[in-house]
Design an enzyme around this catalytic site. Sequence first.
Site, PDB file in Angstrom:
ATOM      1  N   SER A 189       2.893  -2.809  -5.975  1.00  0.00           N
ATOM      2  CA  SER A 189       1.593  -2.649  -5.334  1.00  0.00           C
ATOM      3  C   SER A 189       0.487  -3.263  -6.167  1.00  0.00           C
ATOM      4  CB  SER A 189       1.298  -1.155  -5.128  1.00  0.00           C
ATOM      5  OG  SER A 189      -0.063  -0.980  -4.792  1.00  0.00           O
TER       6      SER A 189
ATOM      7  N   GLN B 132      -2.520  -2.953  -5.440  1.00  0.00           N
ATOM      8  CA  GLN B 132      -3.610  -1.976  -5.495  1.00  0.00           C
ATOM      9  C   GLN B 132      -3.448  -1.068  -6.708  1.00  0.00           C
ATOM     10  OE1 GLN B 132      -3.570  -0.033  -1.678  1.00  0.00           O
ATOM     11  NE2 GLN B 132      -4.267  -1.862  -0.614  1.00  0.00           N
TER      12      GLN B 132
ATOM     13  N   ASP C 278       1.726  -7.559   4.500  1.00  0.00           N
ATOM     14  CA  ASP C 278       0.905  -7.249   5.686  1.00  0.00           C
ATOM     15  C   ASP C 278       1.332  -8.049   6.916  1.00  0.00           C
ATOM     16  OD1 ASP C 278      -0.579  -5.429   4.257  1.00  0.00           O
ATOM     17  OD2 ASP C 278      -2.071  -6.910   3.633  1.00  0.00           O
TER      18      ASP C 278
HETATM   19  C1  S3P Z   1      -3.854  -5.404  -1.145  1.00  0.00           C
HETATM   20  C2  S3P Z   1      -2.568  -5.122  -1.508  1.00  0.00           C
HETATM   21  C3  S3P Z   1      -1.516  -4.746  -0.553  1.00  0.00           C
HETATM   22  C4  S3P Z   1      -1.898  -5.047   0.884  1.00  0.00           C
HETATM   23  C5  S3P Z   1      -3.313  -4.687   1.181  1.00  0.00           C
HETATM   24  C6  S3P Z   1      -4.266  -5.426   0.273  1.00  0.00           C
HETATM   25  C7  S3P Z   1      -4.834  -5.755  -2.182  1.00  0.00           C
HETATM   26  O1  S3P Z   1      -1.267  -3.360  -0.682  1.00  0.00           O
HETATM   27  O2  S3P Z   1      -1.031  -4.367   1.781  1.00  0.00           O
HETATM   28  O3  S3P Z   1      -3.641  -4.998   2.533  1.00  0.00           O
HETATM   29  O4  S3P Z   1      -5.906  -6.290  -1.844  1.00  0.00           O
HETATM   30  O5  S3P Z   1      -4.556  -5.497  -3.365  1.00  0.00           O
HETATM   31  P1  S3P Z   1      -0.312  -2.813  -1.855  1.00  0.00           P
HETATM   32  O6  S3P Z   1      -0.768  -3.414  -3.109  1.00  0.00           O
HETATM   33  O7  S3P Z   1      -0.473  -1.334  -1.892  1.00  0.00           O
HETATM   34  O8  S3P Z   1       1.066  -3.248  -1.436  1.00  0.00           O
END
Ligand code: S3P
Length: 451
Positions: free
Chosen positions: A178, A180, A331
């Site tokens: 992830s 995020q 996504d």
């Molecule tokens: C994102 C990371 C992804 C993605 C989200 C945007 C980001 O999520 O699904 O739409 O901007 O870091 P994860 O990192 O939780 O997989």
Amino acid sequence: MTNPANPSGARPLAARSDGPLTGRLDLPGDKSISHRALLFGALARGRTTITGLLEGEDVLATGRVAAALGAVVERTGPGAWTVDGAGLGTLIEPSSTLDFGNSGTGARLALGVVGGHPITARFDGDASLRKRPMGRVLRPLEQMGASVIADGTGDRLPLTLKGAVPTIPIEYTLPVASAQVKSAVLLAGLNAAGQTVVIEPERTRDHTERMLAWFGAKLDIAERPEGGRIITLHGQPDLVGRPVTVPGDPSSAAFAIVAALIVPGSRVEIANVLMNPSRTGLIQTLLEMGANITISNEREDGGEPVADLTVEHSTLTGVEVPAERAPSMIDEYPILSVAAAFARGDTIMNGLAELRVKESDRLAAVAAGLSANGVALKEETERLTVTGGSGVAGGGVVATHLDHRIAMAFLVLGMASDTPVVVDDATMIATSYPDFEADFTRLGARFEASA
Ligand code: S3P
């Protein structure tokens, strides 16, 4: 926008087949980069000027959060914004709840920012965001000295986070692939004395690393022989505001790419698409399926690779998509599943566990939506197999569960189905692609309000 015929505020919408899609598309700005430009601008000293910002609901919510944390955030024209930073270490404590709407990215990145600062803030969001796991971000932030002091169970919004004093630099191995979570730890680590190390066993999107370096942070990035990367951030950098050019969002381009592939006679040009290798898994997969996609004018813009794409209607064949590719197209599975419905044979998508904790349980939502429109499939815990053919019956009503990408994917299905496809609510599309209907109408798609 509330529909008077529907007091819940949901806006059902149908898409039907109506001839080829043709023309040129200018994409909305990349959502991931837009969130980061606003938040990092707030953490930097001086002015950040942003062009091409995605003005979707998710990003606008992050802009309001940046302002609540002490930055001065102003819109100077379409997609043009300035952020005068509060500065690293000097954010102010927000006076009211930070509302992230539908946005997991906004919430998780801001948890990292607040978690690394000596301030307390209450986080909340809509019904979809309130269901999404926050523990994956909170656990490392607790190791860094932050704590959840009120509300909830500590794994869901709403919650109140008390930032660390002082912030402890940690070494953290991501338990889920992830970006995020990676970003939250790095953002908290900005305000720690010493080195914060994140080990990602699988490579995830790297916009945080690229943009922090552009703002003046020092990061060392090492590739691991067994795959993935080790990111070392040197704490307390002098972050300075910068110009940021936001390229077009490949996750939004995905809808036009697949629509052009499945609607007979189509030819669509898409300009200025972000081609960061951590985001191009869908294009790679579609090329393997036999898609006619031409990549031209490859260049660097604002520290990110971009290119123009030309996409023509194609005969597609099912493929098996390896689990390792999932982070680079996480996504895009809803819209890949729509392409798969028009591909000959089986398309097998592996490693989809994370799809269950997105804006909706996307694996279940895609399976239900395809079934409602006569597409054969098999849903397993972490895998989806779609059996495609030469056509899709359509005629189904798709439950979108407050999920913009489910809504857009099934409207694209309707553009190539024998009978129209209805989504139960198109309002959430504004979170990431406010001009979706206008852009597709210009290309030749036909939408109809549905009762
Ligand atoms: C994102 C990371 C992804 C993605 C989200 C945007 C980001 O999520 O699904 O739409 O901007 O870091 P994860 O990192 O939780 O997989």
